[in-house]
Design an enzyme around this catalytic site. Structure first.
Site, PDB file in Angstrom:
ATOM      1  N   ARG A 192       0.802  -1.215   0.000  1.00  0.00           N
ATOM      2  CA  ARG A 192       0.000   0.000   0.000  1.00  0.00           C
ATOM      3  C   ARG A 192       0.840   1.272   0.000  1.00  0.00           C
ATOM      4  O   ARG A 192       0.663   2.128  -0.852  1.00  0.00           O
ATOM      5  CB  ARG A 192      -0.929   0.017   1.215  1.00  0.00           C
ATOM      6  CG  ARG A 192      -1.893   1.192   1.227  1.00  0.00           C
ATOM      7  CD  ARG A 192      -2.841   1.123   2.409  1.00  0.00           C
ATOM      8  NE  ARG A 192      -3.618  -0.099   2.425  1.00  0.00           N
ATOM      9  CZ  ARG A 192      -4.462  -0.435   3.390  1.00  0.00           C
ATOM     10  NH1 ARG A 192      -4.610   0.373   4.420  1.00  0.00           N
ATOM     11  NH2 ARG A 192      -5.146  -1.555   3.333  1.00  0.00           N
ATOM     12  N   HIS A 195      -7.882  -4.578  -7.779  1.00  0.00           N
ATOM     13  CA  HIS A 195      -7.707  -3.799  -6.550  1.00  0.00           C
ATOM     14  C   HIS A 195      -9.026  -3.735  -5.797  1.00  0.00           C
ATOM     15  O   HIS A 195      -9.810  -2.804  -5.981  1.00  0.00           O
ATOM     16  CB  HIS A 195      -7.224  -2.391  -6.922  1.00  0.00           C
ATOM     17  CG  HIS A 195      -6.580  -1.650  -5.784  1.00  0.00           C
ATOM     18  ND1 HIS A 195      -5.356  -2.010  -5.265  1.00  0.00           N
ATOM     19  CD2 HIS A 195      -6.974  -0.566  -5.088  1.00  0.00           C
ATOM     20  CE1 HIS A 195      -5.025  -1.169  -4.307  1.00  0.00           C
ATOM     21  NE2 HIS A 195      -5.994  -0.292  -4.170  1.00  0.00           N
ATOM     22  N   TYR A 223     -17.868  11.901 -15.170  1.00  0.00           N
ATOM     23  CA  TYR A 223     -17.787  13.066 -16.040  1.00  0.00           C
ATOM     24  C   TYR A 223     -16.450  13.186 -16.764  1.00  0.00           C
ATOM     25  O   TYR A 223     -16.328  14.007 -17.673  1.00  0.00           O
ATOM     26  CB  TYR A 223     -18.019  14.356 -15.237  1.00  0.00           C
ATOM     27  CG  TYR A 223     -19.378  14.443 -14.606  1.00  0.00           C
ATOM     28  CD1 TYR A 223     -20.538  14.344 -15.370  1.00  0.00           C
ATOM     29  CD2 TYR A 223     -19.515  14.616 -13.231  1.00  0.00           C
ATOM     30  CE1 TYR A 223     -21.788  14.414 -14.786  1.00  0.00           C
ATOM     31  CE2 TYR A 223     -20.767  14.694 -12.636  1.00  0.00           C
ATOM     32  CZ  TYR A 223     -21.895  14.594 -13.417  1.00  0.00           C
ATOM     33  OH  TYR A 223     -23.132  14.668 -12.857  1.00  0.00           O
TER      34      TYR A 223
END
Length: 768
Positions: free
Chosen positions: A38, A84, A128
């Site tokens: 991570r 993931h 968007y």
């Protein structure tokens, strides 16, 4: 099912384990997961798992730098579903950052839409925006389909993902990285690819090169937002040598001449990771609180580029003085810390030097080259085997056609047929060999399939010549690969060529290639005195009994009648200058410092002093006066305790003031007078006066003090200092000054009870 659970025999046997060990093992598992999967980047490709999976998923979606865009929601959804299994918001945030040219030195994602800006605005929602890879990202993925790296199963075992990307350039240093793991963190600034490649080439030629030598090629970080690094070279060298350190980074500015002696400062580059909107808010706060009195205004005239305009309050101030104050009080200068804590070989976290990071990348590139070479040899061997069969077919074309036309099982017949020693691998006729993997002179399964799949249009003389040319070219390439795998020098030469190609592609001719961050050698920012920042002008300070303070322009008549609020009256009124600092002594024993230039104007009634400093409501104002450096003050409490304090020691840097005279309970600070002369005179509420030598009082910075005068009832009313030879003076009830020169009757030792005051002493028990 409930019967099985209720039956103790069906429950698993309990294993005794201490709580400390159980928690320790589980926390260690969590810590290792955070460190390896991570927070820390891999030294080989410079990526964390989430970034690596984003790029791999985009490659699977065929989002090349020259292709079309896809919705970001589709990309983050594929990453989350396939590789993931975490929140899509975290994935989209990571992808959006890879597209921000102000956050990443070499963006890996080409974004279309609102991906945020340097003001700190968030990107638009993933539905968007659209994205695809950049050419830089494709360079990280180059060779992925040539067995350059290992693959592993994804989280549910249905797909495979790369353990690391091939990375044709040192992305760890090129784009930098930051992260917080468990018990460790990393923070690596971005650098210039061309400089990194030059350092790698030098390290290939000179494997034992020193870290300091590499700084000839990598002088320091290269931030995407530019700026100026003002860290001394020896500090930079030490940081790269140890893997820990920091860099002082300043904004880049220009001084624009406005004519007639007027000028303004235009900031064109701000330090890395500073949000422009918050920077402007901070500067506006400095103007409002007058922490930088010589700054009048700040304007944001930015468009596609950065343009912050700083207007000085006076044209007589030097631009360097103004910028020096801005460096001290805002993020126009900051320190970027370096902590090169990375995963070596994807497993071991280690704080590495610059040389160790580059060495890890070069060793990885050698491994990638060897794996890709082996993969290419396997492909060549497979193609040569096919070519052997095709050429056999061309040399025995009639027999092959006859078998295919008339035999019931042409595949088996082709494999059984004895073709003889008819294929020549090399150009020399003395180099006859049998076809591989078949019988003594038979065809293999692969060769047979290739012959059967051959088109009729290929049965021409030109095609046979093309096959032989392809065979010869592949044999030459294979010989070159064998030489490469046997010779480390050839391997490093090939790696050098690959690095030069990366430099040529992403170097100074690339849109992101030129160095953006410059270097400058400057010393520490000098402390600028307040007087140098403020125009020196006369004012009259007025403070009322209720604590309302203001500053009138000019030195007015101190007997002039002024307006106050109903029920209020003047208490302090004196002449000063805007460069003066004022001291306020409260009955709580604290000194507060005011800047005369920051006092409210005299058009109205002023402002409450308690709003300017943190003077409690229960504390009264004992005294208000102009600070004079080097002077000493006599301070005393109502209990009759006091001492001498240097005035320079009572200056406060914050609104909360500085505690000097310690008081508790009903006791309050009562006296604050400048020290003049050689003796002290005290008068109590019992109207007894005591005079003693000044040297009997200690000089302290803070404390309760010592007893000045002893009382049976009441406490201290007033105290002052004077010169014994000149006598003790006071104002009588008629307002006339009286001086007593023969003080023998009241002379004594400190802490005595004293004698009754002389005839004509004021009824309010005050010397002044």
């Amino acid at each position: 099912m409930s019967d099985l659970v209720d039956d103790p025999k069906m429950l698993p046997e309990a294993v005794p384990e201490t709580l400390r060990r159980a928690i320790g093992e589980r926390y260690l598992t969590y810590a290792l997961s955070t460190i390896m999967h991570r927070a820390l980047p891999d030294a080989r490709d410079g990526l964390k798992p989430v970034h690596r999976r984003i790029l791999f998923a985009m490659r699977e979606l065929r989002l090349s730098s020259t292709g079309g865009f896809r919705k970001s929601a589709k990309i983050s959804g594929d990453v989350m579903g396939n590789y993931h299994p975490h929140g899509d918001a975290a994935i989209y945030d990571a992808m959006a950052r890879l597209a921000q040219d102000f956050a990443v030195r070499y963006p890996l994602v080409d974004g279309q839409g609102n991906f945020g800006n340097i003001d700190g605005d968030n990107p638009a929602a993933s539905r968007y925006t659209e994205a695809r890879m950049t050419a830089v990202a494709e360079a990280l993925l180059d060779g992925l389909n040539e067995n350059a790296v290992d693959f592993r199963d994804n989280y549910d075992g249905t797909l495979a993902e790369p353990v690391v990307l091939p990375a044709s350039f040192p992305n760890l240093l090129a784009n930098g990285s930051s992260g917080i793991a468990v018990g460790m963190a990393t923070n690596i600034p971005p650098h210039n690819i061309a400089e990194l490649v030059d350092a790698c080439l030098h390290l290939i030629k000179t494997p034992d090169a020193r870290d300091d030598t590499l700084l000839n090629y990598i002088p320091g970080p290269d931030f995407p937002t530019g700026g100026v690094i003002v860290e001394p070279p020896e500090n930079i060298a030490q940081a790269y040598r140890t893997g820990r350190g920091s860099f002082r980074l300043r904004c880049k500015y220009e001084v624009e001449d406005l004519g007639r002696g007027q000028w303004q400062i235009v900031v064109t580059e701000i330090p890395y990771q500073v949000q422009k909107s918050k920077l402007i808010e901070k500067i506006a706060e400095l103007i409002q609180t007058r922490k930088v009195p010589i700054l009048a205004d700040v304007r944001d005239e930015s468009a596609d580029d950065i343009r912050l305009v700083l207007e000085p309050r006076s044209k007589n101030v030097e631009p360097e003085v103004l910028m020096g104050m801005m460096y001290r009080n805002s993020d126009l200068e900051l320190r970027f810390s370096l902590n090169m804590n990375v995963l070596i070989d994807g497993v071991t976290p280690k704080v590495c030097s610059l040389k160790e990071v580059l060495r890890a990348f070069l060793d990885f590139r050698q491994e990638v080259l060897i794996r890709r070479s082996h993969h290419r040899m396997e492909k060549i061997d497979h193609r040569l085997e096919v070519l052997e069969g095709l050429i056999v077919a061309f040399l025995n074309l009639d027999r092959v056609i006859d078998i295919i036309r008339y035999d019931d099982d042409p595949k088996a017949a082709l494999k059984r047929e004895d073709w003889g020693r008819t294929f020549v691998r090399a150009t020399s006729e003395a180099d006859y060999v049998s076809p591989p993997m078949g019988g003594e002179d038979g065809l293999t399964e692969i060769q047979t399939e290739a012959i059967l799949n051959m088109r009729l249009r290929s049965l021409r003389r030109l095609e046979e010549m093309e096959l032989k040319r392809e065979r010869d070219a592949l044999m030459a390439e294979r010989a070159g690969l064998e030489d490469l795998l046997d010779d480390a020098a050839l391997q490093w030469a090939a790696i050098s060529d690959q690095l030069r190609e990366a430099k040529k592609t992403f170097g100074k001719d690339h849109v992101w290639g030129a160095r953006r961050t410059r270097f400058a050698e400057v010393g520490e920012v000098e402390e600028v005195p307040l007087e140098a920042m403020i125009d020196r002008e006369p004012i009259t300070v007025v403070c009322s009994e209720m604590g309302w303070i203001r500053a009138l322009t000019g030195h007015i008549d101190l007997n002039r009648e002024l307006k106050f609020k109903d029920g209020d009256a003047p208490r302090f009124m004196f002449h000063a200058e805007t460069t003066d600092r004022l001291l306020v002594f409260g009955s709580n024993g604290r000194f507060y410092t005011l800047s005369a230039s920051n006092l409210p104007g005299g058009r109205g009634m002023g402002e409450p002093l308690r709003l300017i400093v943190d003077l409690p409501n229960e504390a009264a104002i004992v005294d208000l006066f102009i600070h004079k450096p080097g002077r000493k003050m006599l301070v005393a409490s109502s209990a009759g305790d006091g001492f001498i304090v240097p005035e320079d020691d009572v200056l406060a840097q914050t609104r909360s003031g500085k505690q000097v005279l310690n008081v508790r309970g009903d006791i309050r600070a009562q006296v604050c007078h400048p020290v003049t002369g050689d003796h002290v005179a005290c008068v109590g509420e019992n109207r007894k006066v005591l005079v003693f030598a000044l040297d009997e009082l200690p000089e302290l910075g803070r404390g309760k003090g010592v007893r000045l005068q002893k009382y049976k009832d009441g406490g201290l009313s007033d105290a002052t200092t004077f010169t014994l030879a000149d006598g003790l003076s006071w104002l009588d009830p008629a307002g006339r000054t009286r001086t007593e020169t023969d003080l023998t009757e009241w002379m004594g030792k400190r802490a005595g009870s004293g004698r009754m005051a002389p005839r004509g002493f004021p009824r309010d028990n005050r010397f002044t």
